[in-house]
Design an enzyme around this catalytic site. Structure first.
Site, mmCIF file in Angstrom:
data_model
loop_
_atom_site.group_PDB
_atom_site.id
_atom_site.type_symbol
_atom_site.label_atom_id
_atom_site.label_comp_id
_atom_site.label_asym_id
_atom_site.label_seq_id
_atom_site.Cartn_x
_atom_site.Cartn_y
_atom_site.Cartn_z
ATOM 1 N N THR A 55 0.566 -1.008 -0.244
ATOM 2 C CA THR A 55 -0.116 -0.129 -0.527
ATOM 3 C C THR A 55 0.929 1.232 0.023
ATOM 4 O OG1 THR A 55 -0.474 0.118 2.247
ATOM 5 C CG2 THR A 55 -1.875 -1.183 0.755
ATOM 6 N N GLY A 56 0.315 2.384 -0.681
ATOM 7 C CA GLY A 56 1.326 3.672 -0.534
ATOM 8 C C GLY A 56 2.043 3.546 -1.568
ATOM 9 N N TYR B 298 -0.927 11.616 15.321
ATOM 10 C CA TYR B 298 0.473 11.174 13.946
ATOM 11 C C TYR B 298 1.015 10.357 14.940
ATOM 12 C CZ TYR B 298 3.790 9.743 10.993
ATOM 13 O OH TYR B 298 4.617 8.804 10.702
ATOM 14 N N GLY C 43 7.238 7.625 -2.226
ATOM 15 C CA GLY C 43 8.114 7.032 -1.262
ATOM 16 C C GLY C 43 8.623 6.115 -0.804
ATOM 17 N N ILE C 44 8.282 5.530 0.618
ATOM 18 C CA ILE C 44 9.170 4.131 0.743
ATOM 19 C C ILE C 44 8.452 2.753 -0.347
ATOM 20 C CG2 ILE C 44 8.929 2.403 2.525
ATOM 21 C CD1 ILE C 44 9.471 5.849 4.555
ATOM 22 N N GLY C 45 6.881 3.264 -0.206
ATOM 23 C CA GLY C 45 6.199 2.281 -0.558
ATOM 24 C C GLY C 45 6.589 1.520 -2.487
ATOM 25 N N SER D 143 6.845 4.747 12.897
ATOM 26 C CA SER D 143 7.525 5.697 12.860
ATOM 27 C C SER D 143 8.121 6.003 14.202
ATOM 28 C CB SER D 143 6.759 6.940 12.682
ATOM 29 O OG SER D 143 7.199 8.158 12.853
HETATM 30 P P1 NDP Z 1 5.248 9.424 1.256
HETATM 31 O O1 NDP Z 1 3.803 11.061 1.006
HETATM 32 O O2 NDP Z 1 5.746 9.867 -0.427
HETATM 33 O O3 NDP Z 1 4.190 7.946 0.985
HETATM 34 C C1 NDP Z 1 2.924 7.629 1.472
HETATM 35 C C2 NDP Z 1 2.474 6.657 0.438
HETATM 36 O O4 NDP Z 1 0.799 6.326 0.909
HETATM 37 C C3 NDP Z 1 2.278 7.532 -0.952
HETATM 38 O O5 NDP Z 1 2.244 6.466 -1.620
HETATM 39 C C4 NDP Z 1 0.327 8.204 -0.922
HETATM 40 O O6 NDP Z 1 -0.613 7.809 -1.607
HETATM 41 C C5 NDP Z 1 -0.755 7.212 0.282
HETATM 42 N N1 NDP Z 1 -2.079 7.343 0.906
HETATM 43 C C6 NDP Z 1 -1.596 8.285 1.706
HETATM 44 N N2 NDP Z 1 -2.860 8.554 1.792
HETATM 45 C C7 NDP Z 1 -3.428 7.110 1.669
HETATM 46 C C8 NDP Z 1 -4.892 6.946 0.784
HETATM 47 N N3 NDP Z 1 -6.274 8.038 1.702
HETATM 48 N N4 NDP Z 1 -4.669 5.940 0.354
HETATM 49 C C9 NDP Z 1 -3.812 5.496 -0.167
HETATM 50 N N5 NDP Z 1 -3.115 5.759 -0.298
HETATM 51 C C10 NDP Z 1 -2.968 6.800 0.394
HETATM 52 O O7 NDP Z 1 5.492 9.130 1.986
HETATM 53 P P2 NDP Z 1 6.646 8.023 3.202
HETATM 54 O O8 NDP Z 1 6.763 7.532 1.919
HETATM 55 O O9 NDP Z 1 7.470 8.574 3.463
HETATM 56 O O10 NDP Z 1 5.437 6.706 3.904
HETATM 57 C C11 NDP Z 1 5.189 6.193 4.112
HETATM 58 C C12 NDP Z 1 5.075 5.555 5.235
HETATM 59 O O11 NDP Z 1 6.124 5.515 6.381
HETATM 60 C C13 NDP Z 1 3.586 6.152 6.070
HETATM 61 O O12 NDP Z 1 3.238 5.429 6.969
HETATM 62 C C14 NDP Z 1 4.442 7.907 6.933
HETATM 63 O O13 NDP Z 1 3.754 7.221 7.854
HETATM 64 C C15 NDP Z 1 6.207 6.887 7.156
HETATM 65 N N6 NDP Z 1 6.815 6.998 8.055
HETATM 66 C C16 NDP Z 1 7.740 8.241 6.833
HETATM 67 C C17 NDP Z 1 8.871 9.060 7.537
HETATM 68 C C18 NDP Z 1 9.354 9.935 6.885
HETATM 69 O O14 NDP Z 1 10.236 10.845 6.899
HETATM 70 N N7 NDP Z 1 9.499 9.810 5.090
HETATM 71 C C19 NDP Z 1 9.073 9.180 8.847
HETATM 72 C C20 NDP Z 1 8.057 8.305 9.848
HETATM 73 C C21 NDP Z 1 6.976 7.161 8.990
HETATM 74 P P3 NDP Z 1 -1.551 8.912 -2.520
HETATM 75 O O15 NDP Z 1 -0.991 10.174 -2.067
HETATM 76 O O16 NDP Z 1 -1.488 8.715 -4.058
HETATM 77 O O17 NDP Z 1 -2.954 8.948 -2.501
#
Ligand code: NDP
Length: 278
Positions: free
Chosen positions: A12-13, A162, A17-19, A148
Site C-alpha cells: 500500500t502507498g 500522528y 516514497g517508501i512504498g 515511525s
Molecule cells: P509519501 O507521502 O511519499 O507516501 C505515502 C504513500 O501513502 C503514497 O503512496 C500515498 O499515495 C499513500 N496514501 C496516503 N494516503 C492515502 C489514502 N488515503 N489512500 C491510499 N493511499 C494513501 O510518504 P512516505 O513514503 O514517507 O510514507 C510511507 C509511510 O512511512 C507512512 O506510513 C509514513 O507515516 C511512514 N513514515 C515516513 C517517514 C518519513 O520521514 N518520510 C518517517 C516515519 C514514518 P497517494 O498520495 O497517491 O494516495
C-alpha cells in the site's frame, strides 16, 4: 533464484516514497506486485519504474484508490487473487501526517484530525489485514507495517495524533504477531526516522519548504547522527529483509527502527555537559 520468486506482494502507498521503493525492490527480486495509491499519475510512474527495471508488466497489478474505502480494500485483495492466485506478503505502508487546516497544533488540533489520522494510519490497516488474513495463512506469509520513530516513548506534542496512531500500530503489530504466528504468518513493523519522500508535501507544504526541512535536519548531527536524511531505499531494504523468510525467520512482532541514530539522541546530551565539571 531471486529471493521473492513465486511470491505475491501487496504494497500500500506505493505511488510514492517508501512504498514505491519497496515495490521496485520486491519486483526486481522476483515478486509479483499489487501497487496502489490515490494519485493515478504517480502510481503509473511507479509502474513504469518497475518496467524500466526489466520486469514484465503482467507481474504488476495497479489499483488506484483511497485505502480508507472498503471497496478499494476489497478490490486490492480480489484483483490480486484473480490476477496472481495468492497473497504471500502484505506491506501496510500507506500513511500520512494530517494537518489541521485551521493551523492549530498540539492538543488544539480539531478532533476530526484525530479521526482522519486513525482512519488511515490504523483502521485501514486493521481492515486490510483482516481481509488478507486467510490468504496469508494459506501461503504462510508475512506482514510488515510501516510505523515511525514518532511512536514513542518520547513525546511528539506537535503531531500528537500522528504519533498516537503509530504507537497504536506498534501495539497492533505485537498483538497480531503473537496470534498469527500460530498459523505460520510472521508479522513485524519498521519504524523509520526522517526519510526524504512526499510526506511533507502531502501536508500541503511546497517542495522548497520540504527541501529546507530535510536539509536543516539532515545536516544537523544532533538530529540525524549519521549525517544525512534517509532515502526511501534505506527503509525498503529493511522491509524486504523482513519479508524474506529465509533471512529473518526468527524475528516476530518486532518494531525495528531505521533512523540514522535519531532516536538515540537525548537533547541534554547535545550540549557539552563536561564543560560544567571543569
Ligand atoms: P509519501 O507521502 O511519499 O507516501 C505515502 C504513500 O501513502 C503514497 O503512496 C500515498 O499515495 C499513500 N496514501 C496516503 N494516503 C492515502 C489514502 N488515503 N489512500 C491510499 N493511499 C494513501 O510518504 P512516505 O513514503 O514517507 O510514507 C510511507 C509511510 O512511512 C507512512 O506510513 C509514513 O507515516 C511512514 N513514515 C515516513 C517517514 C518519513 O520521514 N518520510 C518517517 C516515519 C514514518 P497517494 O498520495 O497517491 O494516495
Amino acid at each position: 533464484m531471486p529471493r521473492f520468486s513465486n511470491k505475491v506482494a501487496i504494497i500500500t502507498g506505493s505511488s510514492n516514497g517508501i512504498g514505491r521503493a519497496t515495490a521496485i525492490i520486491l519486483a526486481k527480486d522476483g515478486a509479483k506486485v499489487t501497487i496502489t495509491g490515490r494519485n493515478a499519475e504517480r502510481l503509473e510512474e511507479t509502474k513504469q519504474q518497475i518496467i524500466e527495471a526489466g520486469i514484465d508488466s503482467k507481474n504488476i497489478n495497479s489499483i488506484v484508490g483511497d485505502l480508507t474505502s472498503i471497496e478499494i480494500q476489497d478490490k486490492l485483495i480480489n484483483t490480486t487473487i484473480q490476477k496472481f492466485g495468492q497473497i504471500d506478503i502484505l506491506i501496510n505502508n500507506a500513511g500520512a501526517a494530517i494537518i489541521d487546516p485551521t493551523g492549530s497544533t498540539g492538543i488544539d488540533q480539531n478532533v476530526s484530525i484525530y479521526d482522519k489520522t486513525f482512519e488511515l494510519n490504523v483502521r485501514s490497516i486493521i481492515e486490510l489485514t483482516q481481509k488478507a488474513k486467510a490468504h496469508l495463512i494459506a501461503s504462510k506469509g508475512e506482514i510488515i507495517s510501516v510505523s515511525s520513530i514518532a511512536s514513542g516513548p518520547e513525546a511528539h506534542s506537535q503531531f500528537p495524533y500522528y504519533s498516537m496512531s503509530k504507537a497504536a500500530l506498534d501495539q497492533f503489530t505485537r498483538n497480531i504477531a503473537i496470534e498469527l504466528v500460530k498459523s505460520g504468518v510472521r508479522v513485524n513493523c519498521v519504524n523509520p526516522g526522517l526519510v526524504k519522500t512526499g510526506i511533507i508535501q502531502a501536508t500541503g507544504a511546497p517542495t522548497e519548504v520540504s527541501d529546507k526541512l530535510y536539509e536543516f535536519l539532515g545536516s544537523n548531527p544532533d538530529c540525524v547522527p549519521i549525517g544525512r536524511v534517509g532515502q526511501p531505499e534505506d527503509i525498503a531494504n529493511l522491509i524486504a529483509f523482513l519479508a524474506d523468510r529465509s533471512a529473518s525467520f526468527y524475528i516476530i512482532g518486532q518494531t525495528i527502527k531505521a533512523d540514522g541514530g535519531s532516536s538515540l539522541m537525548l537533547a541534554m546530551n547535545t550540549h557539552n555537559l563536561t564543560d560544567f565539571l571543569k
